[in-house]
Structures are given as structure tokens and as C-alpha cells.
Design a protein around this motif. Structure first.
Motif, PDB file in Angstrom:
ATOM      1  N   GLY A  35       3.249  -9.119  -9.437  1.00  0.00           N
ATOM      2  CA  GLY A  35       2.835  -7.722  -9.606  1.00  0.00           C
ATOM      3  C   GLY A  35       2.033  -7.223  -8.424  1.00  0.00           C
ATOM      4  N   PHE A  36       1.116  -8.052  -7.957  1.00  0.00           N
ATOM      5  CA  PHE A  36       0.305  -7.656  -6.805  1.00  0.00           C
ATOM      6  C   PHE A  36       1.169  -7.516  -5.553  1.00  0.00           C
ATOM      7  CE2 PHE A  36      -2.843  -8.246  -3.426  1.00  0.00           C
ATOM      8  CZ  PHE A  36      -3.719  -7.233  -3.773  1.00  0.00           C
ATOM      9  N   ALA A  37       2.125  -8.416  -5.380  1.00  0.00           N
ATOM     10  CA  ALA A  37       3.033  -8.328  -4.229  1.00  0.00           C
ATOM     11  C   ALA A  37       3.828  -7.022  -4.262  1.00  0.00           C
ATOM     12  CB  ALA A  37       3.974  -9.529  -4.205  1.00  0.00           C
ATOM     13  N   LEU A  38       4.265  -6.610  -5.443  1.00  0.00           N
ATOM     14  CA  LEU A  38       5.001  -5.349  -5.562  1.00  0.00           C
ATOM     15  C   LEU A  38       4.108  -4.150  -5.235  1.00  0.00           C
ATOM     16  CD1 LEU A  38       7.118  -6.123  -8.745  1.00  0.00           C
ATOM     17  CD2 LEU A  38       7.944  -5.923  -6.381  1.00  0.00           C
ATOM     18  N   ILE A  39       2.854  -4.225  -5.645  1.00  0.00           N
ATOM     19  CA  ILE A  39       1.914  -3.157  -5.307  1.00  0.00           C
ATOM     20  C   ILE A  39       1.694  -3.111  -3.797  1.00  0.00           C
ATOM     21  CG2 ILE A  39      -0.509  -2.440  -5.508  1.00  0.00           C
ATOM     22  CD1 ILE A  39      -0.280  -3.494  -8.475  1.00  0.00           C
ATOM     23  N   CYS A  40       1.587  -4.276  -3.178  1.00  0.00           N
ATOM     24  CA  CYS A  40       1.439  -4.320  -1.716  1.00  0.00           C
ATOM     25  C   CYS A  40       2.686  -3.773  -1.019  1.00  0.00           C
ATOM     26  CB  CYS A  40       1.137  -5.743  -1.250  1.00  0.00           C
ATOM     27  SG  CYS A  40      -0.533  -6.287  -1.684  1.00  0.00           S
ATOM     28  N   LEU A  41       3.847  -4.040  -1.597  1.00  0.00           N
ATOM     29  CA  LEU A  41       5.081  -3.465  -1.053  1.00  0.00           C
ATOM     30  C   LEU A  41       5.025  -1.940  -1.148  1.00  0.00           C
ATOM     31  CD1 LEU A  41       7.941  -3.832   0.112  1.00  0.00           C
ATOM     32  CD2 LEU A  41       8.761  -4.001  -2.253  1.00  0.00           C
ATOM     33  N   GLY A  42       4.542  -1.434  -2.267  1.00  0.00           N
ATOM     34  CA  GLY A  42       4.372   0.015  -2.412  1.00  0.00           C
ATOM     35  C   GLY A  42       3.409   0.559  -1.372  1.00  0.00           C
TER      36      GLY A  42
END
Length: 116
Positions: free
Chosen positions: A100-107
């Protein structure tokens, strides 16, 4: 010597998020304390979050746009919260949190990427 705007902005945002995380979640270990007292103490702690957050945004705006400032704040907020929940609340961080955090960082990368 004057510090660069990104250093000041991010530094103030980190400090402000430390205060806000304590204000919002620090009381969870004190379930026996009256809710009214918890609210007043949390409000007092949150005051210092505003004392740091408002100047961070004022200083950073112009170097960063509003969407970038908010994105920085959210990434910092989640990072501080993950550390707080692990270190203070003793909660386990799982692979789902990492994804989830990785996806937020991608965003965040999309917000900061110049597509022009």
C-alpha cells in the motif's frame, strides 16, 4: 546560511506530523482517561502541529505547488504513522502495508513527474 526551501519545508512538515500523530493517536494507550480530557490534551498538542504546518506550506508554496505540498505531507504523514504505530503502539507492519505504501509512493511520483 539559509537552508534551501525544500529542506525547510520537509523538515517542518516532518515535525508537524510528529505532533499531529501524537495528538490523534497517542491517547490510544490511555483508554481509561476521560474522553473530554483526551480531546483537550490532543487539541493542545495539535496546536503545535499548526504552528509548524502553516509556515511549512507558506514557505514551500511557490517552490512546490499546492498538490505537491499535499503529496509531501501525506507521504510524511504515512511514514510517521507507520513508525509510530510500530514503535509506540506495538503494532505489526505487514507486507500489505508495504504494498500500500509503495502504491502511494507511486502516486507521489506521478504528482511530481513533469509530463510536459
Amino acid at each position: 546560511m539559509t537552508l534551501p526551501v525544500p529542506v525547510v519545508t520537509v523538515g517542518l512538515l516532518i515535525l508537524s506530523n510528529l505532533f499531529m500523530t501524537v495528538a490523534w493517536y497517542g491517547h490510544l494507550k490511555f483508554k481509561g482517561t476521560a474522553l473530554g480530557i483526551v480531546i483537550l490534551v490532543s487539541w493542545g498538542i495539535a496546536f503545535f502541529e499548526y504552528v509548524l504546518q502553516v509556515p511549512a506550506n507558506r514557505i514551500g508554496y511557490g517552490y512546490f505547488n499546492a498538490a505537491q505540498l499535499k503529496t509531501i505531507q501525506e507521504v510524511i504523514s504515512l511514514t510517521v504513522f507507520a513508525g509510530f504505530s510500530w514503535l509506540y503502539l506495538g503494532e505489526k507492519l505487514t507486507w500489505q502495508h508495504g504494498v500500500g505504501f509503495a502504491l502511494i509512493c507511486l502516486g507521489a511520483w506521478f504528482v511530481f513527474h513533469d509530463w510536459t
